[in-house]
Design a protein around this motif. Structure first.
Motif, PDB file in Angstrom:
ATOM      1  N   GLY A 147      51.111  81.206  76.584  1.00 17.43           N
ATOM      2  CA  GLY A 147      52.136  81.903  77.358  1.00 17.43           C
ATOM      3  C   GLY A 147      52.636  83.134  76.625  1.00 17.43           C
ATOM      4  O   GLY A 147      52.042  83.582  75.641  1.00 17.43           O
ATOM      5  N   GLU A 148      53.752  83.652  77.089  1.00 19.80           N
ATOM      6  CA  GLU A 148      54.306  84.875  76.519  1.00 19.80           C
ATOM      7  C   GLU A 148      54.936  84.615  75.146  1.00 19.80           C
ATOM      8  O   GLU A 148      55.379  83.513  74.846  1.00 19.80           O
ATOM      9  N   VAL A 149      54.973  85.668  74.341  1.00 20.85           N
ATOM     10  CA  VAL A 149      55.714  85.641  73.079  1.00 20.85           C
ATOM     11  C   VAL A 149      57.204  85.781  73.383  1.00 20.85           C
ATOM     12  O   VAL A 149      57.605  86.618  74.191  1.00 20.85           O
ATOM     13  N   ASP A 150      58.017  84.958  72.741  1.00 19.85           N
ATOM     14  CA  ASP A 150      59.469  85.046  72.863  1.00 19.85           C
ATOM     15  C   ASP A 150      60.055  84.634  71.517  1.00 19.85           C
ATOM     16  O   ASP A 150      60.283  83.450  71.254  1.00 19.85           O
ATOM     17  N   LEU A 151      60.273  85.621  70.657  1.00 20.12           N
ATOM     18  CA  LEU A 151      60.710  85.320  69.296  1.00 20.12           C
ATOM     19  C   LEU A 151      62.124  84.744  69.258  1.00 20.12           C
ATOM     20  O   LEU A 151      62.440  83.929  68.386  1.00 20.12           O
ATOM     21  N   THR A 152      62.969  85.159  70.186  1.00 22.83           N
ATOM     22  CA  THR A 152      64.327  84.616  70.218  1.00 22.83           C
ATOM     23  C   THR A 152      64.299  83.125  70.509  1.00 22.83           C
ATOM     24  O   THR A 152      64.965  82.332  69.838  1.00 22.83           O
ATOM     25  N   GLN A 153      63.508  82.728  71.509  1.00 18.27           N
ATOM     26  CA  GLN A 153      63.387  81.309  71.815  1.00 18.27           C
ATOM     27  C   GLN A 153      62.660  80.558  70.701  1.00 18.27           C
ATOM     28  O   GLN A 153      62.973  79.398  70.427  1.00 18.27           O
ATOM     29  N   ALA A 154      61.696  81.214  70.068  1.00 14.98           N
ATOM     30  CA  ALA A 154      61.010  80.578  68.936  1.00 14.98           C
ATOM     31  C   ALA A 154      62.011  80.223  67.852  1.00 14.98           C
ATOM     32  O   ALA A 154      61.995  79.110  67.307  1.00 14.98           O
ATOM     33  N   ALA A 155      62.908  81.160  67.553  1.00 17.61           N
ATOM     34  CA  ALA A 155      63.919  80.908  66.511  1.00 17.61           C
ATOM     35  C   ALA A 155      64.830  79.751  66.906  1.00 17.61           C
ATOM     36  O   ALA A 155      65.204  78.923  66.061  1.00 17.61           O
ATOM     37  N   ILE A 156      65.183  79.674  68.182  1.00 12.16           N
ATOM     38  CA  ILE A 156      66.043  78.582  68.652  1.00 12.16           C
ATOM     39  C   ILE A 156      65.354  77.228  68.447  1.00 12.16           C
ATOM     40  O   ILE A 156      65.967  76.270  67.958  1.00 12.16           O
ATOM     41  N   HIS A 157      64.072  77.172  68.787  1.00 13.72           N
ATOM     42  CA  HIS A 157      63.359  75.900  68.638  1.00 13.72           C
ATOM     43  C   HIS A 157      63.110  75.564  67.168  1.00 13.72           C
ATOM     44  O   HIS A 157      63.173  74.386  66.779  1.00 13.72           O
ATOM     45  N   TYR A 158      62.841  76.562  66.345  1.00 12.56           N
ATOM     46  CA  TYR A 158      62.718  76.298  64.910  1.00 12.56           C
ATOM     47  C   TYR A 158      64.035  75.758  64.350  1.00 12.56           C
ATOM     48  O   TYR A 158      64.036  74.857  63.502  1.00 12.56           O
ATOM     49  N   ALA A 159      65.144  76.322  64.819  1.00 13.60           N
ATOM     50  CA  ALA A 159      66.451  75.849  64.355  1.00 13.60           C
ATOM     51  C   ALA A 159      66.682  74.401  64.772  1.00 13.60           C
ATOM     52  O   ALA A 159      67.245  73.601  64.002  1.00 13.60           O
ATOM     53  N   GLN A 160      66.246  74.051  65.974  1.00 14.87           N
ATOM     54  CA  GLN A 160      66.375  72.655  66.415  1.00 14.87           C
ATOM     55  C   GLN A 160      65.515  71.737  65.548  1.00 14.87           C
ATOM     56  O   GLN A 160      65.934  70.633  65.190  1.00 14.87           O
ATOM     57  N   ASN A 199      59.253  72.271  66.603  1.00 15.12           N
ATOM     58  CA  ASN A 199      58.576  73.232  65.728  1.00 15.12           C
ATOM     59  C   ASN A 199      57.338  73.826  66.395  1.00 15.12           C
ATOM     60  O   ASN A 199      57.124  75.046  66.352  1.00 15.12           O
ATOM     61  N   MET A 200      56.528  72.983  67.003  1.00 14.37           N
ATOM     62  CA  MET A 200      55.288  73.479  67.607  1.00 14.37           C
ATOM     63  C   MET A 200      55.552  74.321  68.850  1.00 14.37           C
ATOM     64  O   MET A 200      54.819  75.285  69.120  1.00 14.37           O
ATOM     65  N   LEU A 201      56.579  74.005  69.606  1.00  9.53           N
ATOM     66  CA  LEU A 201      56.948  74.857  70.730  1.00  9.53           C
ATOM     67  C   LEU A 201      57.396  76.218  70.201  1.00  9.53           C
ATOM     68  O   LEU A 201      57.071  77.260  70.789  1.00  9.53           O
ATOM     69  N   GLY A 202      58.105  76.196  69.072  1.00 12.72           N
ATOM     70  CA  GLY A 202      58.473  77.453  68.431  1.00 12.72           C
ATOM     71  C   GLY A 202      57.261  78.272  68.038  1.00 12.72           C
ATOM     72  O   GLY A 202      57.226  79.497  68.226  1.00 12.72           O
ATOM     73  N   ARG A 203      56.244  77.608  67.510  1.00 15.47           N
ATOM     74  CA  ARG A 203      55.032  78.331  67.119  1.00 15.47           C
ATOM     75  C   ARG A 203      54.301  78.903  68.335  1.00 15.47           C
ATOM     76  O   ARG A 203      53.775  80.019  68.279  1.00 15.47           O
ATOM     77  N   CYS A 204      54.271  78.143  69.423  1.00 15.54           N
ATOM     78  CA  CYS A 204      53.669  78.667  70.647  1.00 15.54           C
ATOM     79  C   CYS A 204      54.399  79.930  71.105  1.00 15.54           C
ATOM     80  O   CYS A 204      53.770  80.922  71.505  1.00 15.54           O
ATOM     81  N   LEU A 205      55.713  79.894  71.047  1.00  9.90           N
ATOM     82  CA  LEU A 205      56.515  81.031  71.478  1.00  9.90           C
ATOM     83  C   LEU A 205      56.393  82.204  70.506  1.00  9.90           C
ATOM     84  O   LEU A 205      56.421  83.366  70.920  1.00  9.90           O
ATOM     85  N   GLU A 206      56.249  81.908  69.222  1.00 15.21           N
ATOM     86  CA  GLU A 206      56.110  82.978  68.233  1.00 15.21           C
ATOM     87  C   GLU A 206      54.770  83.683  68.361  1.00 15.21           C
ATOM     88  O   GLU A 206      54.684  84.918  68.252  1.00 15.21           O
ATOM     89  N   HIS A 207      53.712  82.926  68.561  1.00 14.47           N
ATOM     90  CA  HIS A 207      52.360  83.483  68.513  1.00 14.47           C
ATOM     91  C   HIS A 207      51.735  83.733  69.888  1.00 14.47           C
ATOM     92  O   HIS A 207      50.621  84.253  69.966  1.00 14.47           O
ATOM     93  N   GLY A 208      52.448  83.341  70.949  1.00 12.70           N
ATOM     94  CA  GLY A 208      51.904  83.565  72.287  1.00 12.70           C
ATOM     95  C   GLY A 208      50.823  82.588  72.681  1.00 12.70           C
ATOM     96  O   GLY A 208      49.988  82.896  73.532  1.00 12.70           O
ATOM     97  N   TRP A 209      50.836  81.396  72.082  1.00 17.47           N
ATOM     98  CA  TRP A 209      49.857  80.380  72.458  1.00 17.47           C
ATOM     99  C   TRP A 209      50.265  79.762  73.780  1.00 17.47           C
ATOM    100  O   TRP A 209      51.327  79.163  73.906  1.00 17.47           O
TER     101      TRP A 209
END
Length: 249
Positions: free
Chosen positions: A92-105, A80-90
């Motif tokens: 590193g870069e924003v990657d919403l597709t990867q954020a969704a994958i990690h949220y799903a996991q 979940n937290m890796l997803g939030r980092c990817l969603e908000h750019g904490w």
């Protein structure tokens, strides 16, 4: 002096979390040591304290690194937290597709926060196609797990009939549960439906609690809602405007 764990030490992550409250520096050293020894829960917790700068110097990039390590081991919080980092750019870069994958996991691991965050992406079409039925599923499951923010959103879907049959009565029950669980948006939602029922006196304390506990983003959107709601809510609108002005000074 760095904190050293001995082989005979029993690593209790719950104890480390409690230690953060009264001795954050010492706790951070213990968490760092445990993470270095491969304790997955400590690795995820290290990511969190690095992200927050709690007991340790803030470092978003290093936080993302530790979340990724713990996620590789299957930790739900880390997903979940890796997803939030990817969603908000904490960190590193924003990657919403990867954020969704990690949220799903995280959601697959029964993380209520993972379900909530995945639901938000599904509801808005960020990183994934819009899918209100799946968003509803996420919010409903998380709500039944006791997640206060999801309770409010599940209530909204029930009230507005989004991807389900509208049920205002059930919506109110979920708004109330959200409000009583401490979510300021749930408090506001409950107050609005109470006003619609003519129960302004019961709504007033919920409006006040939401005003005091809500963040700036909420206050801005709530003020617009109140200003457009008609004369009965103008006094509440004035108080929200005062609160917003006070905080923005």
């Amino acid at each position: 002096m760095s904190y050293q764990l001995r082989r005979e030490d029993v690593i209790d992550v719950a104890e480390l979390k409690a230690m953060l409250e009264h001795s954050p520096g010492k706790a951070a050293q213990a968490i760092l040591a445990a993470a270095g020894q491969g304790v997955v829960e400590a690795q995820a917790l290290l990511g969190q304290i690095l992200l927050d700068g709690h007991g340790i110097e803030q470092d978003e990039r290093l936080a993302r690194h530790w979340f990724a390590i713990a996620a590789q081991a299957g930790n739900a919080m880390a997903f979940n937290m890796l997803g939030r980092c990817l969603e908000h750019g904490w960190g590193g870069e924003v990657d919403l597709t990867q954020a969704a994958i990690h949220y799903a996991q995280a959601a697959d691991a029964d993380s209520d926060w993972g379900l909530y965050n995945l639901g938000n992406l599904l509801a808005t079409g960020r990183g994934v196609p819009v899918n209100q039925a799946q968003a509803l599923f996420c919010y409903e499951k998380a709500a039944h797990m006791g997640h206060a923010k999801s309770m409010n959103l599940y209530g909204r879907y029930l009230e507005q009939g989004i991807a389900t049959t509208a049920s205002p009565a059930r919506a109110v029950r979920w708004y109330r549960r959200s409000a009583e669980a401490g979510d300021f948006r749930g408090m506001f939602s409950l107050a609005l439906v109470l006003v619609e029922r003519g129960e302004v006196a019961e709504a007033a304390p919920w409006f006040e609690r939401a005003r005091g506990e809500g963040n700036l983003s909420f206050l801005r959107s709530a003020l617009v809602t109140l200003q457009n709601a008609g004369p009965v809510l103008m006094s509440f609108a004035a108080r929200y405007a005062e609160e917003l002005e006070r905080r923005e000074e």
